[in-house]
Design a protein around this motif. Structure first.
Motif, PDB file in Angstrom:
ATOM      1  N   SER A 179       0.884  -1.047  -0.017  1.00 14.30           N
ATOM      2  CA  SER A 179       0.138   0.109   0.083  1.00 14.30           C
ATOM      3  C   SER A 179       0.977   1.194   0.012  1.00 14.30           C
ATOM      4  CB  SER A 179      -0.844  -0.105   1.223  1.00 14.30           C
ATOM      5  OG  SER A 179      -1.692   1.250   1.231  1.00 14.30           O
ATOM      6  N   GLU A 180       0.373   2.344  -0.673  1.00 16.56           N
ATOM      7  CA  GLU A 180       1.027   3.429  -0.558  1.00 16.56           C
ATOM      8  C   GLU A 180       0.498   4.395   0.517  1.00 16.56           C
ATOM      9  OE1 GLU A 180       0.874   5.377  -4.662  1.00 16.56           O
ATOM     10  OE2 GLU A 180       1.858   3.590  -5.565  1.00 16.56           O
ATOM     11  N   CYS A 181       1.078   5.614   1.011  1.00 21.92           N
ATOM     12  CA  CYS A 181       0.780   6.366   1.875  1.00 21.92           C
ATOM     13  C   CYS A 181      -0.375   7.419   1.175  1.00 21.92           C
ATOM     14  CB  CYS A 181       1.942   7.259   2.344  1.00 21.92           C
ATOM     15  SG  CYS A 181       2.582   6.149   3.715  1.00 21.92           S
ATOM     16  N   VAL A 182      -1.423   8.080   1.815  1.00 17.65           N
ATOM     17  CA  VAL A 182      -2.295   8.685   1.248  1.00 17.65           C
ATOM     18  C   VAL A 182      -2.565   9.796   2.275  1.00 17.65           C
ATOM     19  CG1 VAL A 182      -3.303   7.262  -0.351  1.00 17.65           C
ATOM     20  CG2 VAL A 182      -4.440   7.651   1.844  1.00 17.65           C
ATOM     21  N   CYS A 183      -3.167  11.182   1.664  1.00 16.60           N
ATOM     22  CA  CYS A 183      -3.535  12.079   2.472  1.00 16.60           C
ATOM     23  C   CYS A 183      -4.991  11.923   2.915  1.00 16.60           C
ATOM     24  CB  CYS A 183      -3.104  13.478   2.060  1.00 16.60           C
ATOM     25  SG  CYS A 183      -1.223  13.688   1.926  1.00 16.60           S
ATOM     26  N   LEU A 184      -5.557  12.142   3.870  1.00 18.11           N
ATOM     27  CA  LEU A 184      -6.886  12.164   4.471  1.00 18.11           C
ATOM     28  C   LEU A 184      -7.233  13.712   4.887  1.00 18.11           C
ATOM     29  CD1 LEU A 184      -7.662   8.955   6.413  1.00 18.11           C
ATOM     30  CD2 LEU A 184      -8.015   9.328   3.805  1.00 18.11           C
ATOM     31  N   LEU A 185      -8.212  14.229   4.360  1.00 22.82           N
ATOM     32  CA  LEU A 185      -8.391  15.828   4.672  1.00 22.82           C
ATOM     33  C   LEU A 185      -9.989  15.998   4.528  1.00 22.82           C
ATOM     34  CD1 LEU A 185      -7.289  17.971   2.170  1.00 22.82           C
ATOM     35  CD2 LEU A 185      -6.724  15.872   1.796  1.00 22.82           C
ATOM     36  N   HIS A 186     -10.582  16.946   5.172  1.00 21.81           N
ATOM     37  CA  HIS A 186     -12.005  17.276   4.942  1.00 21.81           C
ATOM     38  C   HIS A 186     -12.025  17.868   3.468  1.00 21.81           C
ATOM     39  CE1 HIS A 186     -15.530  19.444   5.673  1.00 21.81           C
ATOM     40  NE2 HIS A 186     -15.700  18.910   6.689  1.00 21.81           N
ATOM     41  N   ALA A 187     -13.191  17.395   3.048  1.00 25.24           N
ATOM     42  CA  ALA A 187     -13.515  17.968   1.635  1.00 25.24           C
ATOM     43  C   ALA A 187     -13.471  19.326   1.242  1.00 25.24           C
ATOM     44  CB  ALA A 187     -14.972  17.299   1.131  1.00 25.24           C
ATOM     45  N   ALA A 188     -13.742  20.050   2.511  1.00 27.61           N
ATOM     46  CA  ALA A 188     -13.880  21.812   2.365  1.00 27.61           C
ATOM     47  C   ALA A 188     -12.540  22.178   2.308  1.00 27.61           C
ATOM     48  CB  ALA A 188     -14.983  22.215   3.200  1.00 27.61           C
ATOM     49  N   HIS A 189     -11.556  21.517   2.514  1.00 24.13           N
ATOM     50  CA  HIS A 189     -10.221  22.079   2.776  1.00 24.13           C
ATOM     51  C   HIS A 189      -9.715  22.441   1.301  1.00 24.13           C
ATOM     52  CE1 HIS A 189      -5.786  22.463   3.509  1.00 24.13           C
ATOM     53  NE2 HIS A 189      -6.012  22.428   4.882  1.00 24.13           N
ATOM     54  N   PRO A 190      -8.944  23.809   1.387  1.00 25.26           N
ATOM     55  CA  PRO A 190      -8.722  24.107  -0.235  1.00 25.26           C
ATOM     56  C   PRO A 190      -7.735  23.222  -0.699  1.00 25.26           C
ATOM     57  CG  PRO A 190      -8.412  25.890   1.514  1.00 25.26           C
ATOM     58  CD  PRO A 190      -8.758  24.767   2.405  1.00 25.26           C
ATOM     59  N   LEU A 191      -6.957  22.392  -0.222  1.00 24.18           N
ATOM     60  CA  LEU A 191      -5.867  21.227  -0.732  1.00 24.18           C
ATOM     61  C   LEU A 191      -6.750  20.186  -1.319  1.00 24.18           C
ATOM     62  CD1 LEU A 191      -2.777  21.334   1.414  1.00 24.18           C
ATOM     63  CD2 LEU A 191      -3.135  22.618  -0.910  1.00 24.18           C
ATOM     64  N   ALA A 192      -8.252  19.931  -1.097  1.00 26.07           N
ATOM     65  CA  ALA A 192      -8.929  18.742  -1.452  1.00 26.07           C
ATOM     66  C   ALA A 192      -9.114  18.992  -2.814  1.00 26.07           C
ATOM     67  CB  ALA A 192     -10.082  18.806  -0.720  1.00 26.07           C
ATOM     68  N   LEU A 249      -0.782  15.588  -3.110  1.00 27.89           N
ATOM     69  CA  LEU A 249      -0.312  16.594  -2.259  1.00 27.89           C
ATOM     70  C   LEU A 249       1.241  16.185  -1.704  1.00 27.89           C
ATOM     71  CD1 LEU A 249      -3.242  16.687   0.188  1.00 27.89           C
ATOM     72  CD2 LEU A 249      -2.609  18.498  -1.385  1.00 27.89           C
ATOM     73  N   ASP A 250       2.175  17.170  -1.738  1.00 27.52           N
ATOM     74  CA  ASP A 250       3.483  16.812  -1.449  1.00 27.52           C
ATOM     75  C   ASP A 250       3.980  17.540  -0.220  1.00 27.52           C
ATOM     76  OD1 ASP A 250       4.231  19.324  -2.272  1.00 27.52           O
ATOM     77  OD2 ASP A 250       4.422  18.481  -4.307  1.00 27.52           O
ATOM     78  N   PRO A 251       5.208  17.480   0.317  1.00 23.30           N
ATOM     79  CA  PRO A 251       5.697  17.940   1.534  1.00 23.30           C
ATOM     80  C   PRO A 251       5.658  19.548   1.338  1.00 23.30           C
ATOM     81  CG  PRO A 251       6.932  16.039   0.999  1.00 23.30           C
ATOM     82  CD  PRO A 251       6.058  16.320  -0.084  1.00 23.30           C
ATOM     83  N   ARG A 252       5.851  20.197   0.020  1.00 24.54           N
ATOM     84  CA  ARG A 252       5.723  21.422  -0.043  1.00 24.54           C
ATOM     85  C   ARG A 252       4.258  22.094  -0.088  1.00 24.54           C
ATOM     86  NH1 ARG A 252      10.163  20.557  -4.025  1.00 24.54           N
ATOM     87  NH2 ARG A 252      12.188  21.737  -2.969  1.00 24.54           N
ATOM     88  N   ALA A 253       3.376  21.299  -0.462  1.00 27.85           N
ATOM     89  CA  ALA A 253       2.172  21.868  -0.226  1.00 27.85           C
ATOM     90  C   ALA A 253       1.470  21.780   1.059  1.00 27.85           C
ATOM     91  CB  ALA A 253       1.190  20.875  -1.318  1.00 27.85           C
ATOM     92  N   LEU A 254       2.148  20.890   1.850  1.00 26.64           N
ATOM     93  CA  LEU A 254       1.661  20.692   3.131  1.00 26.64           C
ATOM     94  C   LEU A 254       2.409  21.260   4.245  1.00 26.64           C
ATOM     95  CD1 LEU A 254       1.126  16.620   3.043  1.00 26.64           C
ATOM     96  CD2 LEU A 254      -0.489  18.573   2.769  1.00 26.64           C
ATOM     97  N   VAL A 255       3.600  22.021   3.806  1.00 30.43           N
ATOM     98  CA  VAL A 255       4.556  22.580   4.939  1.00 30.43           C
ATOM     99  C   VAL A 255       3.713  23.434   5.990  1.00 30.43           C
ATOM    100  CG1 VAL A 255       5.081  24.702   3.310  1.00 30.43           C
ATOM    101  CG2 VAL A 255       6.762  23.457   5.095  1.00 30.43           C
ATOM    102  N   SER A 256       2.878  23.906   5.686  1.00 29.55           N
ATOM    103  CA  SER A 256       2.330  24.998   6.733  1.00 29.55           C
ATOM    104  C   SER A 256       0.778  24.494   7.135  1.00 29.55           C
ATOM    105  CB  SER A 256       2.022  26.459   6.092  1.00 29.55           C
ATOM    106  OG  SER A 256       1.016  26.304   5.167  1.00 29.55           O
ATOM    107  N   GLU A 257       0.675  23.183   6.973  1.00 31.84           N
ATOM    108  CA  GLU A 257      -0.530  22.417   7.385  1.00 31.84           C
ATOM    109  C   GLU A 257      -0.468  21.823   8.657  1.00 31.84           C
ATOM    110  OE1 GLU A 257      -3.607  23.007   5.897  1.00 31.84           O
ATOM    111  OE2 GLU A 257      -2.688  24.269   4.368  1.00 31.84           O
ATOM    112  N   PRO A 258      -1.358  21.797   9.484  1.00 35.63           N
ATOM    113  CA  PRO A 258      -1.327  20.775  10.563  1.00 35.63           C
ATOM    114  C   PRO A 258      -1.466  19.512  10.082  1.00 35.63           C
ATOM    115  CG  PRO A 258      -3.383  22.303  10.661  1.00 35.63           C
ATOM    116  CD  PRO A 258      -2.627  22.634   9.558  1.00 35.63           C
ATOM    117  N   LEU A 259      -0.571  18.672  10.726  1.00 42.85           N
ATOM    118  CA  LEU A 259      -0.710  17.175  10.437  1.00 42.85           C
ATOM    119  C   LEU A 259      -1.135  16.254  11.263  1.00 42.85           C
ATOM    120  CD1 LEU A 259       2.647  17.154   8.073  1.00 42.85           C
ATOM    121  CD2 LEU A 259       0.374  17.439   7.424  1.00 42.85           C
ATOM    122  N   ILE A 260      -1.604  15.145  10.996  1.00 45.25           N
ATOM    123  CA  ILE A 260      -1.921  14.206  12.006  1.00 45.25           C
ATOM    124  C   ILE A 260      -1.166  12.944  11.535  1.00 45.25           C
ATOM    125  CG2 ILE A 260      -3.577  12.432  12.901  1.00 45.25           C
ATOM    126  CD1 ILE A 260      -5.611  14.964  11.893  1.00 45.25           C
TER     127      ILE A 260
END
Length: 178
Positions: free
Chosen positions: A43-56, A61-72
């Protein structure tokens, strides 16, 4: 009779090796001569996020896109977590980890509540992807492999063989990563 137990990785390996249990799923590499491993799923890693999030709106998504985002993130101190942190370091950024957890279920629930973006195993995440949660591909590709293990010093029990057959049926043929 079937009992499903969730234990620490090392405890699970020891229980399998000593035949306290018939078998179990273990993340590869297993690296124990007292265990027989049968690769089952990649399996590959994926990102899970709320559908209303702008990055949805993005497919990937890559580390540069996620740099300022709070991560779980899961698995503090484990190899899968190290691979995620290495992916961020490779492009010169640090992950903004807001929440550490130990299950994909809790990571998905927290992401659905807009508390951050979860980076998790795609196969394990699939059952939790429903409104308002969406799944997006994470790059670079980070692969996780799992095997069904039994004790190396004895043939697998009939129950373990039947369970392995069901797992192969459920996950389909093992595919090469990427």
């Amino acid at each position: 009779h079937l009992t499903l137990e969730s234990r620490s990785v090392e405890t699970a390996k020891a229980m399998i090796a000593t035949r306290e249990v018939d078998g179990g799923f273990v993340k590869r590499p297993v690296a124990r001569p007292d265990l027989r491993e049968e690769p089952v799923v990649t399996s590959e890693c994926v990102c899970l996020l709320h559908a209303a999030h702008p990055l949805a709106k993005r497919a990937t998504l890559d580390p540069r896109a996620l740099v300022s985002e709070p991560l779980i993130l899961l698995g503090l101190g484990r190899s899968s977590r190290t691979h995620i942190e290495t992916a961020f370091a490779a492009v010169g950024v640090r992950p903004n980890v807001r929440i550490d957890t130990h299950t994909v279920a809790s990571a998905a629930a927290l992401a659905a509540r807009r508390l951050g973006i979860a980076i998790v195993n795609g196969v394990l995440a699939r059952p939790y992807v429903r409104e308002p949660l969406v799944e997006r591909r994470f790059t670079p590709t980070l692969v996780q492999e799992y095997a069904f293990c039994t004790a190396a010093n004895a043939p697998p029990s009939r129950l373990a063989e039947a369970f392995l057959a069901l797992a192969r049926e459920r996950f389909g043929p093992l595919r090469a990563p990427g």
